[in-house]
Design a protein around this motif. Structure first.
Motif, mmCIF file in Angstrom:
data_model
loop_
_atom_site.group_PDB
_atom_site.id
_atom_site.type_symbol
_atom_site.label_atom_id
_atom_site.label_comp_id
_atom_site.label_asym_id
_atom_site.label_seq_id
_atom_site.Cartn_x
_atom_site.Cartn_y
_atom_site.Cartn_z
ATOM 1 N N LEU A 59 0.859 -1.183 0.000
ATOM 2 C CA LEU A 59 0.000 0.000 0.000
ATOM 3 C C LEU A 59 0.897 1.236 0.000
ATOM 4 O O LEU A 59 1.820 1.326 0.808
ATOM 5 N N ILE A 60 0.631 2.188 -0.894
ATOM 6 C CA ILE A 60 1.453 3.400 -0.982
ATOM 7 C C ILE A 60 0.639 4.600 -0.505
ATOM 8 O O ILE A 60 -0.426 4.891 -1.055
ATOM 9 N N THR A 61 1.159 5.305 0.498
ATOM 10 C CA THR A 61 0.428 6.467 1.012
ATOM 11 C C THR A 61 0.586 7.688 0.100
ATOM 12 O O THR A 61 -0.365 8.433 -0.094
ATOM 13 N N HIS A 62 1.791 7.892 -0.444
ATOM 14 C CA HIS A 62 1.989 8.997 -1.387
ATOM 15 C C HIS A 62 3.327 8.833 -2.101
ATOM 16 O O HIS A 62 4.106 7.923 -1.778
ATOM 17 N N ALA A 63 3.604 9.720 -3.065
ATOM 18 C CA ALA A 63 4.692 9.500 -4.011
ATOM 19 C C ALA A 63 6.001 10.204 -3.691
ATOM 20 O O ALA A 63 6.883 10.275 -4.544
ATOM 21 N N HIS A 64 6.191 10.730 -2.494
ATOM 22 C CA HIS A 64 7.500 11.283 -2.150
ATOM 23 C C HIS A 64 8.540 10.169 -2.111
ATOM 24 O O HIS A 64 8.235 9.027 -1.730
ATOM 25 N N LEU A 65 9.783 10.511 -2.438
ATOM 26 C CA LEU A 65 10.843 9.510 -2.558
ATOM 27 C C LEU A 65 11.065 8.735 -1.262
ATOM 28 O O LEU A 65 11.384 7.541 -1.292
ATOM 29 N N THR A 86 -3.670 5.534 -4.895
ATOM 30 C CA THR A 86 -4.586 6.345 -5.696
ATOM 31 C C THR A 86 -4.009 6.506 -7.106
ATOM 32 O O THR A 86 -2.802 6.341 -7.318
ATOM 33 N N LYS A 87 -4.859 6.823 -8.053
ATOM 34 C CA LYS A 87 -4.417 6.996 -9.441
ATOM 35 C C LYS A 87 -3.370 8.101 -9.543
ATOM 36 O O LYS A 87 -2.353 7.965 -10.241
ATOM 37 N N ALA A 88 -3.598 9.200 -8.838
ATOM 38 C CA ALA A 88 -2.657 10.321 -8.881
ATOM 39 C C ALA A 88 -1.302 9.912 -8.316
ATOM 40 O O ALA A 88 -0.249 10.294 -8.848
ATOM 41 N N THR A 89 -1.305 9.113 -7.247
ATOM 42 C CA THR A 89 -0.042 8.651 -6.666
ATOM 43 C C THR A 89 0.719 7.765 -7.636
ATOM 44 O O THR A 89 1.942 7.890 -7.774
ATOM 45 N N PHE A 90 0.018 6.869 -8.329
ATOM 46 C CA PHE A 90 0.693 6.023 -9.314
ATOM 47 C C PHE A 90 1.376 6.867 -10.387
ATOM 48 O O PHE A 90 2.531 6.625 -10.748
ATOM 49 N N GLU A 91 0.676 7.872 -10.899
ATOM 50 C CA GLU A 91 1.243 8.691 -11.980
ATOM 51 C C GLU A 91 2.409 9.543 -11.482
ATOM 52 O O GLU A 91 3.420 9.700 -12.169
ATOM 53 N N LEU A 92 2.273 10.079 -10.284
ATOM 54 C CA LEU A 92 3.341 10.901 -9.716
ATOM 55 C C LEU A 92 4.550 10.032 -9.341
ATOM 56 O O LEU A 92 5.709 10.443 -9.528
ATOM 57 N N ALA A 93 4.293 8.823 -8.850
ATOM 58 C CA ALA A 93 5.376 7.907 -8.483
ATOM 59 C C ALA A 93 6.206 7.509 -9.694
ATOM 60 O O ALA A 93 7.427 7.326 -9.598
ATOM 61 N N GLN A 94 5.568 7.387 -10.846
ATOM 62 C CA GLN A 94 6.325 7.081 -12.068
ATOM 63 C C GLN A 94 7.338 8.180 -12.354
ATOM 64 O O GLN A 94 8.497 7.908 -12.668
ATOM 65 N N VAL A 95 6.899 9.429 -12.252
ATOM 66 C CA VAL A 95 7.795 10.563 -12.482
ATOM 67 C C VAL A 95 8.955 10.528 -11.491
ATOM 68 O O VAL A 95 10.120 10.675 -11.868
ATOM 69 N N VAL A 96 8.636 10.314 -10.221
ATOM 70 C CA VAL A 96 9.641 10.329 -9.158
ATOM 71 C C VAL A 96 10.644 9.193 -9.325
ATOM 72 O O VAL A 96 11.865 9.393 -9.225
ATOM 73 N N SER A 170 -2.007 11.961 -2.024
ATOM 74 C CA SER A 170 -1.620 11.450 -0.705
ATOM 75 C C SER A 170 -2.831 10.944 0.070
ATOM 76 O O SER A 170 -3.944 11.437 -0.091
ATOM 77 N N ALA A 171 -2.572 9.948 0.921
ATOM 78 C CA ALA A 171 -3.676 9.328 1.629
ATOM 79 C C ALA A 171 -3.260 8.809 2.994
ATOM 80 O O ALA A 171 -2.108 8.413 3.202
ATOM 81 N N ILE A 254 7.906 18.676 -6.147
ATOM 82 C CA ILE A 254 6.537 18.274 -5.817
ATOM 83 C C ILE A 254 6.017 19.043 -4.612
ATOM 84 O O ILE A 254 6.625 19.032 -3.549
ATOM 85 N N GLU A 255 4.925 19.726 -4.789
ATOM 86 C CA GLU A 255 4.176 20.505 -3.800
ATOM 87 C C GLU A 255 4.747 21.889 -3.569
ATOM 88 O O GLU A 255 4.051 22.870 -3.749
ATOM 89 N N ARG A 256 6.039 22.015 -3.217
ATOM 90 C CA ARG A 256 6.572 23.346 -2.947
ATOM 91 C C ARG A 256 6.586 24.211 -4.211
ATOM 92 O O ARG A 256 6.229 25.388 -4.177
ATOM 93 N N THR A 257 6.992 23.627 -5.332
ATOM 94 C CA THR A 257 6.976 24.368 -6.593
ATOM 95 C C THR A 257 5.568 24.832 -6.923
ATOM 96 O O THR A 257 5.346 25.987 -7.319
ATOM 97 N N GLN A 258 4.590 23.953 -6.761
ATOM 98 C CA GLN A 258 3.205 24.298 -7.091
ATOM 99 C C GLN A 258 2.675 25.382 -6.148
ATOM 100 O O GLN A 258 1.907 26.255 -6.563
#
Length: 466
Positions: A59-65, A86-96, A170-171, A254-258
């Motif tokens: 189970l992945i809570t979020h996509a931070h390294l 979550t779908k967003a975490t999967f897509e963000l994790a790929q980038v990371v 994140s979850a 991720i997050e700070r830039t946004q």
């Protein structure tokens, strides 16, 4: 009886990795993050402390390294179960993860070439994993969790993902299972968001938990007032641009830039931003920003207002994305009126170094630090007031104005954490993870005083029985 063991983020902040073993033999891993900081490479290379082949579910809570960074290593060493996020975490994790693998491959090639000239190429350790290993990770079975919807992941086991308000996707994760005729609820907070975050909504509450594993990154303090933080940031921007200078912002992708882009766009809309060109000079941050906009419904009210009115969360007329190296180099030709947002956030590498080389010596320019600078990093040396830095074998005199604005944080502070715990009506054991021991001790005392509950600081590999 169910047992939880923490193989990372126990009495430390990074490397989140928690294993839940159920009585029926099912093994559920919550996150598999990378240890970060000086001297942690060897730790990442060590044995996990458990057999990856015996893990059934990740189970992945979020996509931070520090929560996903060792997943390709887990797969490489035999994990072939299902992955839930979550779908967003999967897509963000790929980038990371692809970015992480490419950086490690580049570092290996550089070190190998240098070692070859010394005849010591065998001494160079290979990358922790490669881009091919990352690709193999996405060949496994993936299940997309939707917020607030119970999801059956095994016989008698359901999980519920709730928005943690930390970064996109994140979850918090609640795991429900039955043992001896009773339904148990174990909750892992992941990283909880700051109530004053400009991009993310506030963390969703969890109704009850027999056992809670909660992060404690800022359990010892409360954050600086966000309104004052934004005011200070805007003042530094305006002062520099009106002085015909350039602004350099080292920022995490991720997050700070946004969050920075959100403030700049708001300044533009309110006519507070002098005419300028804003460059987002980080391929990873650009990809992440597009994903944040794609999943705008998961963001906060301001971001959704921007999307409704402009069709995009972060874009505005002054903003430029510089994906390739040549476009990045052309920024150096601009004499004044540029805001440059580039990585890495702690100035340990990346395009920010080129901008420092070309801008630090000019007293009209400024550098705005909007994130934590760890000991031993170039960013920390500059924050601490050094007058000279060495970049690409050249000594650079620091004449630019240096601003350190500490109010930004994607993490909940002590009061946020306390309020979140207090909303859990039926709460059993409280276990503190993802924090430094000293800060956890302060947080443990605060929980006792403000919530009337005892908390336990989890030790590495300690067995916690439900």
């Amino acid at each position: 009886m169910a047992i939880v063991q923490s193989f990372g983020a126990a009495e430390e902040v990074t490397g989140s990795c928690h294993l839940l073993k159920l009585r029926n033999g099912l093994r559920i891993l919550i996150d598999c993050g990378m240890f970060q900081g000086e001297g942690e490479d060897e730790k990442n290379r060590q044995h996990f402390g458990f057999d990856p082949r015996k893990v059934d579910i990740l189970l992945i809570t979020h996509a931070h390294l520090d929560h996903v960074g060792r997943i390709p290593k887990l797969v490489k060493e035999g994990f072939d179960g299902i992955i839930v996020a979550t779908k967003a975490t999967f897509e963000l994790a790929q980038v990371v993860l692809f970015d992480s693998a490419k950086l490690m491959e580049e570092e290996y090639r550089t070190r190998y070439r240098k070692a070859q000239r010394r005849g010591e190429e065998k001494s160079v350790p290979k990358p922790l994993y490669t881009t091919e290993d990352v690709e193999d990770t996405w060949l496994l079975t993936h299940i997309r969790a939707k917020y607030d919807r119970p999801l059956k992941v095994a016989k008698g086991v359901k999980v519920i993902f709730r928005n943690a308000g930390h970064i996109l996707g994140s979850a918090t994760v609640e795991i429900r299972f039955k043992e001896e005729g009773k339904t148990h609820k174990v909750v892992f907070s992941g990283d909880l968001g700051n109530r004053d975050d400009l991009v993310m909504p506030y963390v969703e509450n969890v109704p009850e938990a027999d056992m809670l594993f909660i992060e404690s990154t800022y359990g010892d303090r409360n954050h600086k007032n966000m309104k004052e933080t934004i005011k200070e940031f805007k003042k530094a921007i305006r002062k520099t641009l009106l002085n015909r200078g350039n602004v350099i912002i080292p920022s995490f992708a991720i997050e700070r830039t946004q969050e920075v882009l959100c403030i700049l766009k708001d300044m533009y809309r309110e006519r507070e931003l002098p005419r300028c060109k804003v460059f987002l000079d980080s391929p990873m941050a650009i990809k992440a920003t597009h994903l944040f906009s794609k999943f705008h419904r998961q963001l906060g009210p301001k971001c959704n207002l921007f999307y409704k009115e402009d069709g995009d969360v972060f874009d505005f007329p002054y903003l430029r994305f510089t994906c390739d190296v040549e476009s990045s180099k052309k920024i150096n030709e601009i004499e004044r009126g540029a805001i440059i947002i580039a990585g890495s956030g702690m100035c340990t590498g990346g395009r920010i170094l080129h901008h420092f080389k070309n801008r630090l010596w000019n007293e009209r320019n400024c550098v705005i630090f909007v994130g934590y600078q760890a000991e031993g990093t170039l960013g920390r040396y500059i924050v601490d007031g050094v007058k000279w830095v060495r970049i690409y074998r050249e000594e650079i005199r620091i004449r630019a104005k240096i601003y350190t604005i500490n109010g930004f944080s994607a993490h909940a502070d002590q009061q946020d954490l306390i309020d979140w715990i207090a909303h859990i009506k039926k709460l059993g054991k409280i276990c503190l993870v993802h924090g430094e021991r000293e800060k956890q001790s302060v947080f443990k005392k605060a929980i006792r005083e403000k919530v009337g509950k005892r908390a336990h600081i989890v030790r590495p590999k300690e067995k916690i029985y439900l």
